[in-house]
Write a protein that holds these residues in place. Structure first.
Motif, short mmCIF file in Angstrom:
data_model
loop_
_atom_site.label_atom_id
_atom_site.label_comp_id
_atom_site.label_asym_id
_atom_site.label_seq_id
_atom_site.Cartn_x
_atom_site.Cartn_y
_atom_site.Cartn_z
N THR A 1 4.08 1.00 -6.12
CA THR A 1 3.30 1.76 -5.14
C THR A 1 2.92 3.13 -5.69
O THR A 1 1.80 3.60 -5.50
CB THR A 1 4.10 1.91 -3.83
OG1 THR A 1 4.35 0.61 -3.32
CG2 THR A 1 3.34 2.72 -2.81
N ASP B 1 -1.79 -3.15 -1.97
CA ASP B 1 -0.35 -2.95 -2.06
C ASP B 1 0.36 -3.98 -1.18
O ASP B 1 0.41 -3.85 0.03
CB ASP B 1 0.02 -1.54 -1.60
CG ASP B 1 1.47 -1.21 -1.89
OD1 ASP B 1 2.22 -2.12 -2.32
OD2 ASP B 1 1.87 -0.05 -1.70
N GLU B 2 0.89 -5.00 -1.80
CA GLU B 2 1.59 -6.08 -1.09
C GLU B 2 0.87 -6.46 0.20
O GLU B 2 1.47 -6.44 1.27
CB GLU B 2 3.03 -5.67 -0.79
CG GLU B 2 3.74 -5.20 -2.03
CD GLU B 2 5.25 -5.25 -1.90
OE1 GLU B 2 5.74 -6.04 -1.07
OE2 GLU B 2 5.92 -4.54 -2.65
#
Ligand SMILES: Nc1ncnc2c1ncn2[C@@H]1O[C@H](COP(=O)(O)OP(=O)(O)OP(=O)(O)O)[C@@H](O)[C@H]1O
Ligand SMILES: [Mg+2]
Lengths: 548, 390
Positions: B46, B171-172
């Protein structure tokens, strides 16, 4: 814009906190005779008998009011939260309502009820019953009025804590063999102590430095506390440096008390006291529930119905001296008289707009401060919370003096203007705006702002289109609260009032000191109606908010 | 009209106080390429992405997008001028705006700034087609809370794509969805990325997502790059145990080098002598101890015959999963049990004496000393169920 934000905050803090406090301190050291500076003023003031007496009075009024508030609030909270007392909900909302009404207006009501000459309760109830008339003027009247006005500061947090307390804690004690009374003493009370303590502290602080009721009820009999003594020092003959001396120890003491309160209990104030809510167990009172109901009814009667009812009634009377008969009542005369006085009308508009501007400005400052605290990397961050909460330690009178010293002369020359009034109002509500906005901001995910930034929005556009709309709820509620508070603000206004900057609460106070009771009643009613109206309309409007 | 949108990351570093979140990351992403950052929680994925987006300032190194330095010594371009699109793990949809307003936000910002021609109608049109692209046509007037998780995810994607960013960062994005939906969205994201030709950085700790979405995978561990390469390469030729296990279950079998050139031949501790692959640039001397990585499906297993020359073992666990059977076998001469996946209709029972076969060419030399085996516990899946290769 983004890089300017810290500087904007620094500038705001400088004018709202640093300048007033600094000037107060500096002024207290000024020796007008010799033109130099020193501690002589302190020696001078703190050896004056009348000043010492005022300080002593502040302390004991504060203490007695705190005891009175506890005696009402704690049993009332228990009854409302933990028993089957009839009308529980209604009594709760009544306590909140007390806040919307200012204490000095309540004091006016009590003058009309229990004034030694012509007080309606004295004339129509006590004397006919053969009882001695009650004299509202003096210390016991002040304590009565303050107790009835300030008890919600204890009642509300204690009720909250009782609501949230898990009954299983108590049941556990009982299953371990404790009796009911023992459980109450050993389990329930200790858990109630934090809210009781912080509530009491607030009551004490408020009573210690409140101006309106003390001036109205103590003034005629020469009873003074710190704020009224300060006003006198400023007016007759003006010894403003003495007033400053009196202000500083108060400021310091309150600062320490408030800091302690936040440190000890501030964080826990909003969390549940152990466990899930909803596990509540109520005590069944049986026949005693009607006794409980009567207790609540008496509190309601004395805190709201009587003082404000009598003002309403007086607003329809021809003259206070005449007997209460239908012939001596008029519908519009007193209200018309209000409109016919240009000073009153003007003060009304002034109060409306400066309360509104100060409300908006305080929210702007609060949003800026909270954003810097929560989102930015500025090195100012540790300073933000202390500075934004610092004005809590200047109660009305001291803020008033500080503003006069800081801004009325050179280089600002704001004395006697609405601007100085507005600035003071702004300072008064900055701490609570900050607290509300901060709590709201913690619910807003930083990613919602980043999402806007990365789509091309500048800092200001992302604030305007994303952050502030997401804070709509807390901003609107604190806005309403601020407005209601400022629209009736007397404690600071009275110090800044010079005759050229009329605001409604000061005009109302002056009507009371001039014994123009019918006009006073009418103006009180109008002000209360406006405040109540704002609260109700806002609740309606706030009701239609977007669910998240 | 494709814009220059390659992304160059050089010596990137981020230190938070004491902790180093990203250490010396070097990565050159071609225009239109899809890169997956793969690694366990806390490895700095991240943080890397936030530095590319402009939410964090690097403490060292340089980021260049399309030939322009956006972060580096003395340079910092704020996020609103980077022309990247971000899909957040929390979606970060604005609850006070409708779906269409959410998606159209970036366009209205640009119109206000006069960098976008056309009126309201043309914005509405672009929002409409963005919603179609993610199969949400007709839901534009709803509020985010009136959508399911998968639909919210699609809105977030449409919002990031509608401004035609140079780089898309995710991000995910699928971690809040259930398994079925995840598969659909994975395909949808890959298709959209291919069609639009946007350069993409995708963060995940799910190896299936990484394998399915990446042109190249960057395996990260504690802020450090372990290996960068296409999915097949990382799967088949992992450089170390960490990378091998990041992409799926693996066995690490101690061996001794017999000869290095021209072909690498080792004697496994099971007794088998096999040829294996080696990572480029690695050399070992004969008779040195090494570790060989073999994936469970690459190991053969059969009932032991008396005359067998190859390694023998005993079935410790066998689980029949329909398509395949998963075994854990204690093999003579190896410190750890071996995982094996076979397509067999009739699985062997526990306790069966078996022969374990490893063909030449399936093993892969790991750039780690052989004694590392005992030092580290098996990183992934002490249970059999984690063997399943979906
Ligand atoms: N703002 C911050 N302040 C201090 N440390 C941070 C901050 N942000 C991240 N870190 C630290 O940096 C490291 C990397 O964090 P990062 O969020 O990049 O991990 P991640 O790979 O995204 O993990 P996850 O898969 O859990 O999301 C962690 O050890 C984390 O604690
Ligand atoms: Mg992460």
């Amino acid at each position: 814009m983004e890089s300017l934000a810290p500087w904007l905050w620094v500038a705001a803090t400088f004018f709202l906190v640093v300048v007033p406090v600094g000037s107060l301190l500096w002024k207290s050291l000024e020796l007008p005779e010799s033109g130099s500076r020193g501690l002589d003023n302190y020696a001078e003031v703190l050896t004056q008998g009348s000043v010492l007496e005022a300080i002593f009075n502040s302390f004991w009024i504060g203490t007695a009011t705190t005891i009175g508030a506890l005696l009402i609030a704690v049993p009332f909270a228990f009854l409302v939260s933990r028993t089957d007392m009839p009308g529980r909900r209604f009594f709760r909302s009544v306590a909140v309502l007390t806040f919307a009404a200012p204490s000095f207006i309540a004091a006016m009501g009590w003058i009309l009820l229990l004034g030694p000459r012509g007080g309606l309760l004295n004339e129509y109830v006590l004397v006919p019953l053969g009882l001695p008339a009650f004299d509202i003027f003096g210390a016991k009247g002040i304590i009565l009025v303050l107790t009835l006005f300030l008890y919600p500061l204890v009642f509300l947090p204690v009720t909250d804590a009782l609501d949230n307390m898990d009954s299983r804690l108590e049941e556990a004690a009982e299953s371990a063999g404790a009796t009911r009374w023992h459980t109450l003493r050993a389990v329930t009370l200790p858990l109630m102590l934090p809210p009781i303590f912080s509530g009491s502290l607030l009551v004490f602080i408020s009573a210690f430095v409140i101006f309106g009721p003390v001036a109205l009820l103590g003034g005629p009999v020469g009873f003074q506390t710190i704020p009224t003594a300060m006003l006198e020092l400023m007016t007759f003959p003006p010894r403003i440096e003495y007033a400053a001396v009196l202000g500083l120890p108060v400021l310091f003491a309150l600062g320490v008390l408030l800091y302690l309160q936040r440190k000890l209990y501030g964080k826990r104030a909003y969390t549940t006291v152990g466990g899930k809510p909803g596990q509540k167990r109520t005590v069944e009172l049986g026949v005693w529930r009607w006794v409980a109901w009567f207790f609540g009814f008496v509190v309601l009667l004395f805190s709201i119905v009587l003082p404000f009812g009598v003002l309403l009634l007086t607003s329809f009377r021809k003259a206070v001296g005449l007997p209460l008969t239908w012939d001596n009542l008029v519908l519009f005369d007193n209200y018309r008289a209000l409109v016919e006085r240009p000073a009153i009308l003007e003060s009304f508009w002034n109060s409306l707009w400066i309360a509104l501007v100060a409300t908006v400005a305080s929210i702007v400052v609060a949003v800026l401060a909270v954003w810097l605290l929560e989102r930015s990397r500025t090195r100012l961050r540790p300073a933000i919370q202390p500075f934004m909460l610092a004005p809590l330690a200047f109660p009305g009178a001291i803020l008033g003096i500080a503003m006069v010293i800081a801004y009325s002369g050179s280089p600002y020359w704001l004395g006697g203007t609405l601007t100085i009034m507005l600035l003071a109002y702004l300072i008064r509500v900055v701490p609570q705006s900050f607290t509300y906005v901060h709590a709201g901001f913690k619910q807003v995910n930083a990613e919602t702002e980043e999402a806007a930034r990365v789509l091309g929005a500048s800092w200001s556009e992302s604030m305007r289109r994303v952050t502030i709309p997401l804070l709509r709820g807390p901003i609107l509620s604190i806005g309403v609260l601020n407005f209601v508070l400022l629209f009736r603000e007397l404690d600071v206004s009275i110090f800044l009032f010079t005759g050229t900057n009329n605001v409604a609460p000061v005009i109302l106070y002056n009507l009371a000191s001039e014994s123009q009771f019918q006009l006073m009643g009418a103006l009180s009613v109008v002000m209360l109606v406006i405040n109540l109206g704002v609260v109700l309309v806002a609740r309606r409007l706030l009701g239609v908010r977007v669910a998240h | 009209m494709r814009r220059l949108s390659d992304l160059k990351i050089e010596g990137l570093q981020k230190v938070f106080g004491e902790a180093t979140a990203v250490r010396d990351l070097d990565l050159h992403i071609e225009s239109g390429e899809s890169i997956v950052l793969l690694g366990p929680s806390g490895c700095g994925k991240t943080t890397t992405l936030r530095m590319v987006a402009g939410f964090e300032r690097p403490t060292g190194g340089r980021i260049t997008i399309g030939g322009t330095v956006v972060a580096g010594p003395g340079v910092f371009v704020p996020p609103d001028q980077r022309e990247v699109g971000v899909v957040f793990q929390s979606y970060a949809l604005w609850p006070h705006m409708t779906v269409a307003d959410n998606v159209g936000f970036g366009l209205t910002v640009r119109r206000r700034r006069k960098t976008l021609e056309g009126g309201r109608a043309s914005i509405a049109g672009r929002v409409q087609s963005a919603l179609e692209q993610v199969q949400l046509d007709g839901l534009g007037s709803r509020y985010p809370h009136e959508l399911s998780g998968g639909q919210q995810q699609r809105v977030a994607l449409a919002r990031a794509l509608v401004t035609e960013p140079r780089v898309l960062l995710l991000d995910e994005p699928l971690s809040n969805l259930d398994t079925r939906l995840r598969e659909d969205m994975r395909l949808a994201i890959r298709n959209i990325q291919r069609e639009s030709g946007v350069t993409m950085i995708y963060i995940t700790h799910d190896r299936i997502e990484a394998l399915a979405l990446a042109d190249r995978i960057v395996a990260l561990k504690a802020g450090e790059t372990q290996q960068i390469g296409p999915p097949e390469q990382l799967y088949q030729n992992p450089r170390n145990r960490f990378v091998a296990l990041s992409l799926g279950p693996a066995n690490f079998i101690p061996a001794t080098v017999q000869s290095w050139a021209p072909d690498v031949v080792v004697r496994l501790d099971t007794g088998q002598v096999v040829g294996i692959n080696t990572p480029p640039g690695m050399t070992r001397r004969p008779s040195e101890k090494v570790l060989v990585c073999v994936r469970p499906p690459d190991i053969g297993i059969e009932r032991r015959k008396d005359d067998a020359e190859t390694a023998g073992g005993t079935v410790r666990e066998a689980v029949f999963l329909g398509d395949e059977t998963h075994y854990i076998v204690d093999v003579d001469g190896l410190p750890d049990p071996v995982r094996i996946v076979q397509r067999t209709l009739r699985p062997m029972d526990r306790g069966t004496q078996v022969t374990v076969l490893i063909d030449s060419g399936v093993g892969n030399l790991i750039d780690e000393p052989a004694d590392a085996l005992a030092a580290q516990p098996p990183a992934e899946g002490a249970q059999l169920s984690s063997l399943s290769v979906s």
